[in-house]
Design a protein around this motif. Structure first.
Motif, PDB file in Angstrom:
ATOM      1  N   THR A 266       7.142  12.117   1.642  1.00  0.00           N
ATOM      2  CA  THR A 266       7.475  10.745   2.024  1.00  0.00           C
ATOM      3  C   THR A 266       7.252  10.500   3.512  1.00  0.00           C
ATOM      4  O   THR A 266       6.891   9.391   3.900  1.00  0.00           O
ATOM      5  CB  THR A 266       8.923  10.386   1.649  1.00  0.00           C
TER       6      THR A 266
ATOM      7  N   GLU B 121       2.257   1.821  -3.397  1.00  0.00           N
ATOM      8  CA  GLU B 121       1.193   2.386  -4.245  1.00  0.00           C
ATOM      9  C   GLU B 121       1.027   3.877  -3.972  1.00  0.00           C
ATOM     10  O   GLU B 121       0.816   4.660  -4.894  1.00  0.00           O
ATOM     11  CB  GLU B 121      -0.134   1.654  -4.020  1.00  0.00           C
ATOM     12  N   GLN B 122       1.123   4.284  -2.704  1.00  0.00           N
ATOM     13  CA  GLN B 122       1.012   5.697  -2.359  1.00  0.00           C
ATOM     14  C   GLN B 122       2.172   6.501  -2.965  1.00  0.00           C
ATOM     15  O   GLN B 122       1.973   7.629  -3.427  1.00  0.00           O
ATOM     16  CB  GLN B 122       0.973   5.881  -0.846  1.00  0.00           C
ATOM     17  N   VAL B 123       3.374   5.926  -2.950  1.00  0.00           N
ATOM     18  CA  VAL B 123       4.525   6.587  -3.579  1.00  0.00           C
ATOM     19  C   VAL B 123       4.244   6.768  -5.068  1.00  0.00           C
ATOM     20  O   VAL B 123       4.425   7.854  -5.625  1.00  0.00           O
ATOM     21  CB  VAL B 123       5.834   5.789  -3.357  1.00  0.00           C
TER      22      VAL B 123
ATOM     23  N   GLU C  75       0.830  -1.210   0.000  1.00  0.00           N
ATOM     24  CA  GLU C  75       0.000   0.000   0.000  1.00  0.00           C
ATOM     25  C   GLU C  75       0.865   1.261   0.000  1.00  0.00           C
ATOM     26  O   GLU C  75       0.548   2.240  -0.673  1.00  0.00           O
ATOM     27  CB  GLU C  75      -0.948   0.004   1.214  1.00  0.00           C
ATOM     28  N   GLN C  76       1.956   1.245   0.766  1.00  0.00           N
ATOM     29  CA  GLN C  76       2.851   2.406   0.780  1.00  0.00           C
ATOM     30  C   GLN C  76       3.538   2.596  -0.568  1.00  0.00           C
ATOM     31  O   GLN C  76       3.688   3.727  -1.031  1.00  0.00           O
ATOM     32  CB  GLN C  76       3.889   2.262   1.901  1.00  0.00           C
TER      33      GLN C  76
ATOM     34  N   ASN D 235       1.405   6.889  -6.627  1.00  0.00           N
ATOM     35  CA  ASN D 235       0.340   7.872  -6.820  1.00  0.00           C
ATOM     36  C   ASN D 235       0.831   9.292  -6.589  1.00  0.00           C
ATOM     37  O   ASN D 235       0.389  10.226  -7.265  1.00  0.00           O
ATOM     38  CB  ASN D 235      -0.836   7.543  -5.893  1.00  0.00           C
ATOM     39  N   ALA D 236       1.761   9.481  -5.628  1.00  0.00           N
ATOM     40  CA  ALA D 236       2.312  10.814  -5.375  1.00  0.00           C
ATOM     41  C   ALA D 236       3.174  11.287  -6.540  1.00  0.00           C
ATOM     42  O   ALA D 236       3.267  12.487  -6.809  1.00  0.00           O
ATOM     43  CB  ALA D 236       3.131  10.807  -4.076  1.00  0.00           C
TER      44      ALA D 236
ATOM     45  N   ARG E 216       4.817  11.486   5.289  1.00  0.00           N
ATOM     46  CA  ARG E 216       3.410  11.111   5.447  1.00  0.00           C
ATOM     47  C   ARG E 216       3.160   9.676   4.965  1.00  0.00           C
ATOM     48  O   ARG E 216       2.335   8.963   5.531  1.00  0.00           O
ATOM     49  CB  ARG E 216       2.512  12.085   4.693  1.00  0.00           C
ATOM     50  N   ILE E 217       3.874   9.257   3.930  1.00  0.00           N
ATOM     51  CA  ILE E 217       3.680   7.906   3.387  1.00  0.00           C
ATOM     52  C   ILE E 217       4.434   6.870   4.205  1.00  0.00           C
ATOM     53  O   ILE E 217       3.877   5.827   4.572  1.00  0.00           O
ATOM     54  CB  ILE E 217       4.129   7.847   1.907  1.00  0.00           C
TER      55      ILE E 217
END
Length: 158
Positions: free
Chosen positions: A95, A14-16, A11-12, A18-19, A97-98
């Protein structure tokens, strides 16, 4: 300090992705060897039907992460002065926050260090020339003050 941080979760990663680009898809990840005080992973992204892009996530335990803003500043300054180095892709605010710990995301550079050059004298001349360019482009007075940076070595940039 207890070793290096654990791998990011799917999930992290994926967040990277997406950012970096809301349309990016994670293709693969793998641990990158190296780093004295950080965990580094290569994240391969698909940005379009045929475009892929690799970045490196660098995450630190909180105790070792005091220098991350300085590292971000240096990477920006190197880029602005056309010094060959990884590019800062995501800074420590995004980063943090992620990752839920200090870190950055940088561009991935292909290759590996040449620790046994065929011509050590030529290799030393090349290193000296690169260091001279670096030091003439980035005066130390321009760097932000950091008590952690004065006490410790910055993590290696690959």
């Amino acid at each position: 300090m207890p070793g290096i941080p654990p791998a990011l979760t799917p999930e992290q990663f994926e967040q990277v992705a997406n950012a970096i680009d809301p349309n990016a898809k994670v293709i693969s990840t793998h641990k990158l060897v190296g780093g004295l005080a950080c965990r580094m992973d290569v994240l391969k992204l698909e940005l379009g039907r045929r475009d892929s892009y690799e970045v490196v996530t660098r995450q630190y335990f909180s105790e070792a992460g005091n220098h991350v803003p300085r590292e971000s500043f240096v990477l920006r300054a190197l880029s602005a002065n056309n010094i060959p180095a990884p590019k800062l892709v995501l800074d420590e605010e995004v980063t943090g926050r992620i990752f839920d710990r200090p870190g950055i995301v940088i561009s991935h550079l292909d290759g590996s260090p040449n620790l046994e050059p065929l011509d050590p004298s030529d290799w030393a001349r090349q290193v000296a020339a690169a260091m001279a360019d670096l030091h003439s482009s980035l005066p130390s007075a321009a760097l932000p003050a950091s008590s952690a940076a004065r006490r410790t070595h910055c993590a290696p940039v690959h």
